[in-house]
Write a protein that holds these residues in place. Sequence first.
Motif, PDB file in Angstrom:
ATOM      1  N   GLU A   6       5.431 -11.496   9.775  1.00  0.00           N
ATOM      2  CA  GLU A   6       4.096 -11.586   9.200  1.00  0.00           C
ATOM      3  C   GLU A   6       3.396 -12.861   9.666  1.00  0.00           C
ATOM      4  O   GLU A   6       4.039 -13.865   9.967  1.00  0.00           O
ATOM      5  CB  GLU A   6       4.149 -11.586   7.670  1.00  0.00           C
ATOM      6  CG  GLU A   6       4.850 -10.385   7.048  1.00  0.00           C
ATOM      7  CD  GLU A   6       6.316 -10.648   6.760  1.00  0.00           C
ATOM      8  OE1 GLU A   6       6.868  -9.965   5.875  1.00  0.00           O
ATOM      9  OE2 GLU A   6       6.912 -11.535   7.408  1.00  0.00           O
ATOM     10  N   CYS A  22       1.343  -7.926  10.684  1.00  0.00           N
ATOM     11  CA  CYS A  22       2.782  -7.692  10.704  1.00  0.00           C
ATOM     12  C   CYS A  22       3.140  -7.134  12.064  1.00  0.00           C
ATOM     13  O   CYS A  22       2.813  -5.981  12.369  1.00  0.00           O
ATOM     14  CB  CYS A  22       3.183  -6.724   9.591  1.00  0.00           C
ATOM     15  SG  CYS A  22       4.918  -6.223   9.620  1.00  0.00           S
ATOM     16  N   TRP A  36       2.999  -3.077   2.462  1.00  0.00           N
ATOM     17  CA  TRP A  36       2.863  -4.481   2.102  1.00  0.00           C
ATOM     18  C   TRP A  36       3.281  -4.660   0.651  1.00  0.00           C
ATOM     19  O   TRP A  36       2.888  -3.868  -0.219  1.00  0.00           O
ATOM     20  CB  TRP A  36       1.424  -4.973   2.261  1.00  0.00           C
ATOM     21  CG  TRP A  36       0.987  -5.160   3.679  1.00  0.00           C
ATOM     22  CD1 TRP A  36       0.267  -4.307   4.450  1.00  0.00           C
ATOM     23  CD2 TRP A  36       1.244  -6.308   4.493  1.00  0.00           C
ATOM     24  NE1 TRP A  36       0.050  -4.837   5.688  1.00  0.00           N
ATOM     25  CE2 TRP A  36       0.641  -6.066   5.750  1.00  0.00           C
ATOM     26  CE3 TRP A  36       1.921  -7.511   4.288  1.00  0.00           C
ATOM     27  CZ2 TRP A  36       0.697  -6.996   6.799  1.00  0.00           C
ATOM     28  CZ3 TRP A  36       1.980  -8.425   5.335  1.00  0.00           C
ATOM     29  CH2 TRP A  36       1.373  -8.166   6.560  1.00  0.00           C
ATOM     30  N   ARG A  45       9.429  -7.597  -7.243  1.00  0.00           N
ATOM     31  CA  ARG A  45       8.579  -7.238  -6.121  1.00  0.00           C
ATOM     32  C   ARG A  45       7.470  -6.296  -6.578  1.00  0.00           C
ATOM     33  O   ARG A  45       7.700  -5.380  -7.362  1.00  0.00           O
ATOM     34  CB  ARG A  45       9.431  -6.571  -5.048  1.00  0.00           C
ATOM     35  CG  ARG A  45       8.687  -6.168  -3.790  1.00  0.00           C
ATOM     36  CD  ARG A  45       9.652  -5.543  -2.801  1.00  0.00           C
ATOM     37  NE  ARG A  45      10.225  -4.321  -3.314  1.00  0.00           N
ATOM     38  CZ  ARG A  45      11.388  -3.811  -2.921  1.00  0.00           C
ATOM     39  NH1 ARG A  45      12.106  -4.448  -2.015  1.00  0.00           N
ATOM     40  NH2 ARG A  45      11.836  -2.665  -3.440  1.00  0.00           N
ATOM     41  N   HIS A  95       4.994  -9.769   1.930  1.00  0.00           N
ATOM     42  CA  HIS A  95       5.974  -9.259   2.877  1.00  0.00           C
ATOM     43  C   HIS A  95       5.522  -7.915   3.423  1.00  0.00           C
ATOM     44  O   HIS A  95       5.001  -7.085   2.683  1.00  0.00           O
ATOM     45  CB  HIS A  95       7.339  -9.062   2.211  1.00  0.00           C
ATOM     46  CG  HIS A  95       7.941 -10.299   1.648  1.00  0.00           C
ATOM     47  ND1 HIS A  95       8.861 -11.048   2.348  1.00  0.00           N
ATOM     48  CD2 HIS A  95       7.768 -10.913   0.455  1.00  0.00           C
ATOM     49  CE1 HIS A  95       9.231 -12.076   1.597  1.00  0.00           C
ATOM     50  NE2 HIS A  95       8.579 -12.012   0.448  1.00  0.00           N
ATOM     51  N   CYS A  96       5.752  -7.689   4.699  1.00  0.00           N
ATOM     52  CA  CYS A  96       5.587  -6.349   5.240  1.00  0.00           C
ATOM     53  C   CYS A  96       6.949  -5.674   5.303  1.00  0.00           C
ATOM     54  O   CYS A  96       7.989  -6.330   5.350  1.00  0.00           O
ATOM     55  CB  CYS A  96       4.905  -6.357   6.608  1.00  0.00           C
ATOM     56  SG  CYS A  96       5.872  -7.042   7.965  1.00  0.00           S
ATOM     57  N   ALA A  97       6.938  -4.351   5.291  1.00  0.00           N
ATOM     58  CA  ALA A  97       8.172  -3.590   5.266  1.00  0.00           C
ATOM     59  C   ALA A  97       7.979  -2.269   5.996  1.00  0.00           C
ATOM     60  O   ALA A  97       6.862  -1.774   6.128  1.00  0.00           O
ATOM     61  CB  ALA A  97       8.619  -3.334   3.822  1.00  0.00           C
ATOM     62  N   ARG A  99       9.794   1.785   6.559  1.00  0.00           N
ATOM     63  CA  ARG A  99      10.756   2.805   6.154  1.00  0.00           C
ATOM     64  C   ARG A  99      10.829   3.868   7.218  1.00  0.00           C
ATOM     65  O   ARG A  99       9.826   4.196   7.865  1.00  0.00           O
ATOM     66  CB  ARG A  99      10.399   3.393   4.784  1.00  0.00           C
ATOM     67  CG  ARG A  99       9.140   4.214   4.747  1.00  0.00           C
ATOM     68  CD  ARG A  99       8.752   4.613   3.306  1.00  0.00           C
ATOM     69  NE  ARG A  99       9.864   5.093   2.495  1.00  0.00           N
ATOM     70  CZ  ARG A  99      10.368   6.324   2.528  1.00  0.00           C
ATOM     71  NH1 ARG A  99       9.857   7.235   3.360  1.00  0.00           N
ATOM     72  NH2 ARG A  99      11.374   6.651   1.737  1.00  0.00           N
ATOM     73  N   TYR A 110      12.293   1.428   1.762  1.00  0.00           N
ATOM     74  CA  TYR A 110      11.914   0.447   2.781  1.00  0.00           C
ATOM     75  C   TYR A 110      13.152  -0.324   3.215  1.00  0.00           C
ATOM     76  O   TYR A 110      13.746  -1.060   2.427  1.00  0.00           O
ATOM     77  CB  TYR A 110      10.834  -0.482   2.263  1.00  0.00           C
ATOM     78  CG  TYR A 110       9.515   0.236   2.087  1.00  0.00           C
ATOM     79  CD1 TYR A 110       8.618   0.336   3.142  1.00  0.00           C
ATOM     80  CD2 TYR A 110       9.184   0.831   0.877  1.00  0.00           C
ATOM     81  CE1 TYR A 110       7.420   1.010   2.998  1.00  0.00           C
ATOM     82  CE2 TYR A 110       7.985   1.515   0.727  1.00  0.00           C
ATOM     83  CZ  TYR A 110       7.108   1.602   1.787  1.00  0.00           C
ATOM     84  OH  TYR A 110       5.917   2.275   1.639  1.00  0.00           O
ATOM     85  N   TYR A 112      13.481  -2.288   6.227  1.00  0.00           N
ATOM     86  CA  TYR A 112      13.272  -3.472   7.046  1.00  0.00           C
ATOM     87  C   TYR A 112      12.167  -4.320   6.455  1.00  0.00           C
ATOM     88  O   TYR A 112      11.110  -3.811   6.066  1.00  0.00           O
ATOM     89  CB  TYR A 112      12.931  -3.075   8.481  1.00  0.00           C
ATOM     90  CG  TYR A 112      13.905  -2.079   9.063  1.00  0.00           C
ATOM     91  CD1 TYR A 112      15.166  -2.485   9.487  1.00  0.00           C
ATOM     92  CD2 TYR A 112      13.576  -0.738   9.173  1.00  0.00           C
ATOM     93  CE1 TYR A 112      16.063  -1.571  10.003  1.00  0.00           C
ATOM     94  CE2 TYR A 112      14.470   0.180   9.690  1.00  0.00           C
ATOM     95  CZ  TYR A 112      15.712  -0.240  10.108  1.00  0.00           C
ATOM     96  OH  TYR A 112      16.611   0.670  10.618  1.00  0.00           O
ATOM     97  N   TRP A 113      12.407  -5.617   6.410  1.00  0.00           N
ATOM     98  CA  TRP A 113      11.491  -6.540   5.744  1.00  0.00           C
ATOM     99  C   TRP A 113      11.231  -7.767   6.594  1.00  0.00           C
ATOM    100  O   TRP A 113      12.125  -8.277   7.268  1.00  0.00           O
ATOM    101  CB  TRP A 113      12.068  -6.984   4.394  1.00  0.00           C
ATOM    102  CG  TRP A 113      12.205  -5.852   3.429  1.00  0.00           C
ATOM    103  CD1 TRP A 113      13.232  -4.965   3.345  1.00  0.00           C
ATOM    104  CD2 TRP A 113      11.274  -5.489   2.413  1.00  0.00           C
ATOM    105  NE1 TRP A 113      12.999  -4.058   2.336  1.00  0.00           N
ATOM    106  CE2 TRP A 113      11.814  -4.358   1.749  1.00  0.00           C
ATOM    107  CE3 TRP A 113      10.049  -6.003   1.999  1.00  0.00           C
ATOM    108  CZ2 TRP A 113      11.151  -3.741   0.691  1.00  0.00           C
ATOM    109  CZ3 TRP A 113       9.393  -5.391   0.945  1.00  0.00           C
ATOM    110  CH2 TRP A 113       9.949  -4.274   0.306  1.00  0.00           C
TER     111      TRP A 113
END
Length: 123
Positions: A6, A22, A36, A45, A95-97, A99, A110, A112-113
Amino acid sequence: QVQLVESGGGLVQAGGSLRLSCAASGGTFSSYAMGWFRQAPGKDREFVAAISWGGDITKYADSVKGRFIISRDNAKNTMYLQMNSLKPEDTTVYHCAARNGNAVTMGSGYLYWGQGTQVTVSS
């Protein structure tokens, strides 16, 4: 393994705007739905927004609806969050994520972060 980074966070006055980015690498970006999220220390979260593979389906938390816009550019392997009319309560780490699928969910699946980027909105 997908890696997400990010950028774009910072300090802004209430009512101002920021655009978060991201950048994805290590995978096929266009095959992932993206989202996001934001999370303050010691708190759960919180879902912010999500977008499908092709960008045709988006979903927003009620708290940001009408103020934030999620988008993606698959040619650049990048997702964006345009944040307008920022409020002090928007202050936290974003954070971006990603799936592995096209379902636009509010937290589940999700895998990956990114490391997060700090957004601070002053009053």
